[in-house]
Enzyme design. Structure first.
Site, PDB file in Angstrom:
ATOM      1  N   ALA A  66       0.863  -1.186   0.000  1.00 27.77           N
ATOM      2  CA  ALA A  66       0.000   0.000   0.000  1.00 27.77           C
ATOM      3  C   ALA A  66       0.896   1.233   0.000  1.00 27.77           C
ATOM      4  O   ALA A  66       2.050   1.177   0.456  1.00 27.77           O
ATOM      5  CB  ALA A  66      -0.890  -0.014   1.232  1.00 27.77           C
ATOM      6  N   GLY A 109       0.692  -5.044   0.896  1.00 27.95           N
ATOM      7  CA  GLY A 109      -0.460  -5.092  -0.005  1.00 27.95           C
ATOM      8  C   GLY A 109      -0.140  -5.726  -1.348  1.00 27.95           C
ATOM      9  O   GLY A 109      -1.036  -6.271  -2.005  1.00 27.95           O
ATOM     10  N   GLU A 112      -0.510  -9.272  -0.766  1.00 30.36           N
ATOM     11  CA  GLU A 112      -1.939  -9.529  -0.521  1.00 30.36           C
ATOM     12  C   GLU A 112      -2.740  -9.525  -1.822  1.00 30.36           C
ATOM     13  O   GLU A 112      -3.635 -10.358  -2.011  1.00 30.36           O
ATOM     14  CB  GLU A 112      -2.485  -8.494   0.472  1.00 30.36           C
ATOM     15  CG  GLU A 112      -1.903  -8.696   1.873  1.00 30.36           C
ATOM     16  CD  GLU A 112      -2.214  -7.566   2.834  1.00 30.36           C
ATOM     17  OE1 GLU A 112      -2.023  -6.387   2.469  1.00 30.36           O
ATOM     18  OE2 GLU A 112      -2.658  -7.848   3.957  1.00 30.36           O
ATOM     19  N   GLU A 132       4.482  -5.038   7.292  1.00 31.36           N
ATOM     20  CA  GLU A 132       3.716  -3.992   7.966  1.00 31.36           C
ATOM     21  C   GLU A 132       4.170  -3.774   9.406  1.00 31.36           C
ATOM     22  O   GLU A 132       4.137  -2.657   9.923  1.00 31.36           O
ATOM     23  CB  GLU A 132       2.219  -4.333   7.941  1.00 31.36           C
ATOM     24  CG  GLU A 132       1.560  -4.202   6.576  1.00 31.36           C
ATOM     25  CD  GLU A 132       1.654  -5.469   5.722  1.00 31.36           C
ATOM     26  OE1 GLU A 132       2.443  -6.379   6.052  1.00 31.36           O
ATOM     27  OE2 GLU A 132       0.915  -5.536   4.725  1.00 31.36           O
TER      28      GLU A 132
HETATM   29  N1  CAA Z   1       4.631   3.272  -0.471  1.00 34.82           N
HETATM   30  C1  CAA Z   1       5.053   4.439  -0.997  1.00 34.82           C
HETATM   31  N2  CAA Z   1       6.209   4.579  -1.645  1.00 34.82           N
HETATM   32  C2  CAA Z   1       6.985   3.477  -1.771  1.00 34.82           C
HETATM   33  C3  CAA Z   1       6.620   2.233  -1.247  1.00 34.82           C
HETATM   34  C4  CAA Z   1       5.370   2.147  -0.567  1.00 34.82           C
HETATM   35  N3  CAA Z   1       4.911   0.998  -0.069  1.00 34.82           N
HETATM   36  N4  CAA Z   1       7.599   1.356  -1.506  1.00 34.82           N
HETATM   37  C5  CAA Z   1       8.545   2.014  -2.183  1.00 34.82           C
HETATM   38  N5  CAA Z   1       8.187   3.305  -2.345  1.00 34.82           N
HETATM   39  C6  CAA Z   1       8.939   4.370  -3.032  1.00 34.82           C
HETATM   40  C7  CAA Z   1      10.095   4.845  -2.175  1.00 34.82           C
HETATM   41  O1  CAA Z   1       9.651   5.771  -1.216  1.00 34.82           O
HETATM   42  C8  CAA Z   1      10.985   5.453  -3.218  1.00 34.82           C
HETATM   43  O2  CAA Z   1      10.477   6.727  -3.557  1.00 34.82           O
HETATM   44  P1  CAA Z   1      11.486   8.000  -3.670  1.00 34.82           P
HETATM   45  O3  CAA Z   1      12.377   7.642  -4.827  1.00 34.82           O
HETATM   46  O4  CAA Z   1      10.561   9.135  -3.968  1.00 34.82           O
HETATM   47  O5  CAA Z   1      12.215   8.081  -2.393  1.00 34.82           O
HETATM   48  C9  CAA Z   1      10.787   4.540  -4.439  1.00 34.82           C
HETATM   49  O6  CAA Z   1       9.556   3.863  -4.190  1.00 34.82           O
HETATM   50  C10 CAA Z   1      11.867   3.502  -4.577  1.00 34.82           C
HETATM   51  O7  CAA Z   1      11.971   2.796  -3.350  1.00 34.82           O
HETATM   52  P2  CAA Z   1      13.363   2.601  -2.553  1.00 34.82           P
HETATM   53  O8  CAA Z   1      14.289   3.719  -2.853  1.00 34.82           O
HETATM   54  O9  CAA Z   1      13.026   2.336  -1.125  1.00 34.82           O
HETATM   55  O10 CAA Z   1      13.887   1.272  -3.275  1.00 34.82           O
HETATM   56  P3  CAA Z   1      14.861   0.166  -2.658  1.00 34.82           P
HETATM   57  O11 CAA Z   1      15.220  -0.724  -3.806  1.00 34.82           O
HETATM   58  O12 CAA Z   1      15.949   0.812  -1.876  1.00 34.82           O
HETATM   59  O13 CAA Z   1      13.971  -0.656  -1.592  1.00 34.82           O
HETATM   60  C11 CAA Z   1      11.985  -1.812  -0.848  1.00 34.82           C
HETATM   61  C12 CAA Z   1      12.901  -1.428  -2.037  1.00 34.82           C
HETATM   62  C13 CAA Z   1      12.730  -2.774   0.100  1.00 34.82           C
HETATM   63  C14 CAA Z   1      10.780  -2.520  -1.432  1.00 34.82           C
HETATM   64  C15 CAA Z   1      11.568  -0.550  -0.064  1.00 34.82           C
HETATM   65  O14 CAA Z   1      11.079   0.420  -0.995  1.00 34.82           O
HETATM   66  C16 CAA Z   1      10.502  -0.757   0.959  1.00 34.82           C
HETATM   67  O15 CAA Z   1      10.774  -1.277   2.031  1.00 34.82           O
HETATM   68  N6  CAA Z   1       9.230  -0.371   0.671  1.00 34.82           N
HETATM   69  C17 CAA Z   1       8.141  -0.445   1.584  1.00 34.82           C
HETATM   70  C18 CAA Z   1       7.630  -1.887   1.717  1.00 34.82           C
HETATM   71  C19 CAA Z   1       6.503  -1.954   2.733  1.00 34.82           C
HETATM   72  O16 CAA Z   1       6.664  -1.649   3.894  1.00 34.82           O
HETATM   73  N7  CAA Z   1       5.311  -2.379   2.285  1.00 34.82           N
HETATM   74  C20 CAA Z   1       4.157  -2.510   3.125  1.00 34.82           C
HETATM   75  C21 CAA Z   1       3.337  -1.275   3.054  1.00 34.82           C
HETATM   76  S1  CAA Z   1       1.983  -1.303   4.214  1.00 34.82           S
HETATM   77  C22 CAA Z   1       0.774  -2.240   3.517  1.00 34.82           C
HETATM   78  O17 CAA Z   1       0.913  -2.721   2.414  1.00 34.82           O
HETATM   79  C23 CAA Z   1      -0.481  -2.430   4.317  1.00 34.82           C
HETATM   80  C24 CAA Z   1      -1.423  -3.463   3.794  1.00 34.82           C
HETATM   81  O18 CAA Z   1      -1.607  -4.502   4.383  1.00 34.82           O
HETATM   82  C25 CAA Z   1      -2.184  -3.215   2.591  1.00 34.82           C
END
Ligand code: CAA
Length: 258
Positions: A66, A109, A112, A132
């Site tokens: 998400a 998500g 999911e 999460e």
């Molecule tokens: N939401 C918003 N933006 C996101 C995102 C997310 N879930 N995941 C990645 N991005 C964005 C980053 O902020 C970044 O944007 P900027 O360039 O503007 O800074 C861009 O995508 C590239 O990401 P990274 O620079 O972080 O890329 P990376 O290769 O270094 O890392 C990653 C990749 C490990 C996937 C890391 O991006 C990450 O940990 N993302 C979040 C994963 C996460 O926590 N997901 C769960 C979300 S909560 C949820 O989903 C609730 C539910 O049950 C529905």
């Protein structure tokens, strides 16, 4: 094909391909994307020329979850009144088969949404996880439920409580994904399977999907009852007559989806 901002859609014969397309955010699932995704899926579900759907992302990410930036300031009352994430389950109301072709990250998500599909194929570099917990929340679109049904308590608890990711190979071993392919062949392989499915009788394929999904909701005797009724009903289709006649006559069947 219709123009969308956050997804791309294409057709390959009777297969529809939907590609999540927010590359700058690793296909993070914001409200606009989910609205477009559900709209496209509904349209393909209603299209008589479509027999199966492939849902994919990029080689780097199926979807990284998400959209954290979009939801971070939400409060409880907003979440509750809007039933935040409730609408995501619309994907599970699609009656045609959906194959998720997962390359790269399928996190939160993203994992999911893949689990809402009927079959998951993974590229060999795919990573699955429910991170999460690291953000101070829990999975909200099936990560504690569908994941547990798919892989069992031990693996699901490990993933949900540690937030660690698993590889495609581990996902295969634990039953989360059906098959693993080299990353660059994944989408083609998913389309190939989707074409096979789409070559069969559509109403029969839909009965098969519905019957399998009901196994998660019903007792064994109720599920077997439903299955037997669907089986009996399949003999009311032209396609059953055609399929069995073709076998007897040693020729390929010509299904008309009736
Ligand atoms: N939401 C918003 N933006 C996101 C995102 C997310 N879930 N995941 C990645 N991005 C964005 C980053 O902020 C970044 O944007 P900027 O360039 O503007 O800074 C861009 O995508 C590239 O990401 P990274 O620079 O972080 O890329 P990376 O290769 O270094 O890392 C990653 C990749 C490990 C996937 C890391 O991006 C990450 O940990 N993302 C979040 C994963 C996460 O926590 N997901 C769960 C979300 S909560 C949820 O989903 C609730 C539910 O049950 C529905």
């Amino acid at each position: 094909a219709k123009e969308y901002e956050n997804i791309k859609t294409e057709r390959d014969g009777r297969v529809a391909i939907v590609t999540l397309n927010r590359p700058k955010a690793l296909n993070a699932l914001n409200a606009a994307l989910m609205k477009e995704l559900n709209e496209a899926l509904r349209e393909f579900d209603a299209d008589n020329e479509v027999g199966a759907i492939v849902l994919t992302g990029s080689e780097k990410a199926f979807a990284a979850g998400a959209d954290i930036k979009e939801m971070k300031d939400n409060n409880f009352v907003q979440n509750f009144k809007n039933n935040f994430l409730g609408g995501w389950a619309d994907i599970t109301t699609i009656r045609k088969p959906i194959i998720a072709a997962v390359n790269g990250f399928a996190l939160g998500g993203g994992c999911e949404v893949a689990m809402m599909c009927d079959i998951i194929y993974a590229g060999d570099k795919a990573k699955f996880g429910q991170p999460e917990i690291k953000l101070g929340t829990i999975p909200g679109a099936g990560g504690t439920q569908r994941l547990t049904q798919a892989v069992g308590k031990a693996k699901a608890m490990d993933l949900v409580l540690t937030g660690n990711m698993i590889s495609a190979e581990e996902a295969l071993q634990s039953g989360l994904v059906a098959k693993v392919f080299p990353a660059d062949q994944l989408v083609a392989e998913a389309v190939k399977s989707a074409k096979t499915i789409a070559s069969y009788s559509l109403p029969i394929v839909m009965m098969a999907k519905e019957a399998v999904n009901k196994s998660f909701e019903l007792t064994l005797s109720e599920g077997l009852h439903l299955e037997r009724r669907f089986f009996q009903a399949s003999f009311g289709t032209k396609d059953q007559k055609e399929g069995m006649a073709a076998f007897s006559e040693k020729r390929a069947p010509n299904f008309t989806h009736e």
